[in-house]
Design a protein around this motif. Structure first.
Motif, mmCIF file in Angstrom:
data_model
loop_
_atom_site.group_PDB
_atom_site.id
_atom_site.type_symbol
_atom_site.label_atom_id
_atom_site.label_comp_id
_atom_site.label_asym_id
_atom_site.label_seq_id
_atom_site.Cartn_x
_atom_site.Cartn_y
_atom_site.Cartn_z
ATOM 1 N N GLY A 154 130.464 36.044 51.928
ATOM 2 C CA GLY A 154 131.667 36.586 52.345
ATOM 3 C C GLY A 154 132.259 37.951 51.526
ATOM 4 N N ARG A 155 131.517 37.937 50.544
ATOM 5 C CA ARG A 155 132.026 38.855 49.727
ATOM 6 C C ARG A 155 131.313 40.397 49.844
ATOM 7 N N THR A 156 132.195 41.376 49.441
ATOM 8 C CA THR A 156 131.599 42.757 49.439
ATOM 9 C C THR A 156 130.952 42.977 48.268
ATOM 10 N N TYR A 157 129.595 43.609 48.358
ATOM 11 C CA TYR A 157 129.144 44.141 47.148
ATOM 12 C C TYR A 157 128.397 45.433 47.235
ATOM 13 N N PRO A 158 128.341 46.366 46.075
ATOM 14 C CA PRO A 158 127.524 47.747 46.465
ATOM 15 C C PRO A 158 126.251 47.526 46.944
ATOM 16 N N VAL A 159 125.626 48.055 47.722
ATOM 17 C CA VAL A 159 124.131 48.210 48.192
ATOM 18 C C VAL A 159 123.468 49.350 47.629
ATOM 19 N N VAL A 160 122.305 49.148 47.165
ATOM 20 C CA VAL A 160 121.386 50.472 46.566
ATOM 21 C C VAL A 160 120.072 50.436 47.513
ATOM 22 N N ASP A 161 119.895 51.362 48.320
ATOM 23 C CA ASP A 161 118.508 51.555 49.235
ATOM 24 C C ASP A 161 117.421 51.819 48.449
ATOM 25 N N HIS B 126 127.128 44.520 36.971
ATOM 26 C CA HIS B 126 127.690 43.727 38.141
ATOM 27 C C HIS B 126 126.810 43.198 38.957
ATOM 28 N N SER B 127 127.276 42.704 39.909
ATOM 29 C CA SER B 127 126.326 42.213 41.088
ATOM 30 C C SER B 127 126.112 43.252 42.159
ATOM 31 N N VAL B 128 124.690 43.593 42.609
ATOM 32 C CA VAL B 128 124.573 44.612 43.361
ATOM 33 C C VAL B 128 123.586 44.040 44.390
ATOM 34 N N VAL B 129 123.503 44.494 45.589
ATOM 35 C CA VAL B 129 122.389 44.141 46.757
ATOM 36 C C VAL B 129 121.609 45.276 46.714
ATOM 37 N N PHE B 130 120.162 44.955 46.642
ATOM 38 C CA PHE B 130 119.022 46.332 46.557
ATOM 39 C C PHE B 130 118.732 45.697 48.241
ATOM 40 N N ARG B 131 118.617 46.703 48.880
ATOM 41 C CA ARG B 131 118.040 46.777 50.337
ATOM 42 C C ARG B 131 116.654 47.396 50.477
ATOM 43 N N ASP B 132 115.718 46.904 50.994
ATOM 44 C CA ASP B 132 114.462 47.523 51.359
ATOM 45 C C ASP B 132 114.434 47.704 52.691
ATOM 46 N N ARG B 133 114.693 48.854 53.317
ATOM 47 C CA ARG B 133 114.772 49.187 54.719
ATOM 48 C C ARG B 133 113.527 49.067 55.371
ATOM 49 N N ALA B 134 112.514 49.389 54.687
ATOM 50 C CA ALA B 134 110.891 49.428 55.081
ATOM 51 C C ALA B 134 110.416 48.042 55.692
ATOM 52 N N ALA B 135 111.008 47.033 54.976
ATOM 53 C CA ALA B 135 110.508 45.604 55.009
ATOM 54 C C ALA B 135 111.811 45.012 55.769
ATOM 55 N N GLY B 136 112.948 45.400 55.828
ATOM 56 C CA GLY B 136 114.165 44.886 56.377
ATOM 57 C C GLY B 136 114.620 43.739 55.327
ATOM 58 N N TYR B 137 114.400 43.752 54.365
ATOM 59 C CA TYR B 137 114.865 42.815 53.262
ATOM 60 C C TYR B 137 115.730 43.164 52.154
ATOM 61 N N ALA B 138 116.794 42.289 51.890
ATOM 62 C CA ALA B 138 117.593 42.471 50.738
ATOM 63 C C ALA B 138 117.892 41.319 50.002
ATOM 64 N N PHE B 139 118.131 41.805 48.829
ATOM 65 C CA PHE B 139 118.446 40.591 47.755
ATOM 66 C C PHE B 139 119.596 40.954 46.861
ATOM 67 N N LEU B 140 120.253 39.925 46.271
ATOM 68 C CA LEU B 140 121.487 40.057 45.632
ATOM 69 C C LEU B 140 121.180 39.797 43.674
ATOM 70 N N THR B 141 121.353 40.606 42.988
ATOM 71 C CA THR B 141 121.082 40.509 41.621
ATOM 72 C C THR B 141 122.035 41.189 40.990
ATOM 73 N N ARG B 142 122.082 41.115 39.549
ATOM 74 C CA ARG B 142 122.954 41.941 38.696
ATOM 75 C C ARG B 142 122.326 43.302 38.224
ATOM 76 N N SER B 143 122.965 44.081 38.160
ATOM 77 C CA SER B 143 122.305 45.413 37.648
ATOM 78 C C SER B 143 123.431 46.487 37.171
ATOM 79 N N THR B 144 123.089 47.721 36.669
ATOM 80 C CA THR B 144 123.956 48.616 36.276
ATOM 81 C C THR B 144 124.127 49.780 37.282
ATOM 82 N N ALA B 145 123.115 49.485 38.350
ATOM 83 C CA ALA B 145 123.121 50.492 39.496
ATOM 84 C C ALA B 145 124.507 50.499 40.189
#
Length: 93
Positions: free
Chosen positions: A40-47, A10-29
């Protein structure tokens, strides 16, 4: 073919807190945290601890290794090529 053998992809947002950067991709995480994305959609976020935005190789801040200094330290510590072979150390008759 067996059913339910593949993980949920499914679609997941990966967020790098050190760089203040986030990107949306597909993953099993999976994650319990969610974030509202630009669309405007809500996605699970993985730091994540490190990404391409904060990794030294990609940012150009990678250190160069002083290999000559490492070799000199090794030879100083363990003898090495500069040792006099006339002393007979390590040789068998």
């Amino acid at each position: 073919m067996q059913q339910d053998t593949h993980p949920d992809y499914h679609s997941v947002v990966f967020r790098d807190r050190a760089a203040g950067y986030a990107f949306l991709t597909r993953s099993t995480a999976a994650s319990d945290q969610t974030i509202e994305w630009d669309d405007g959609r809500t996605y699970p976020v993985v730091d994540v601890e490190i990404s391409s935005e904060s990794h030294p190789f990609y940012t150009g801040t990678a250190r160069t290794v002083d290999t000559e200094g490492r070799v000199a330290r090794f030879e100083k510590r363990y003898g090495g090529a500069g040792q006099d072979k006339a002393s007979g150390e390590g040789e068998s008759s």
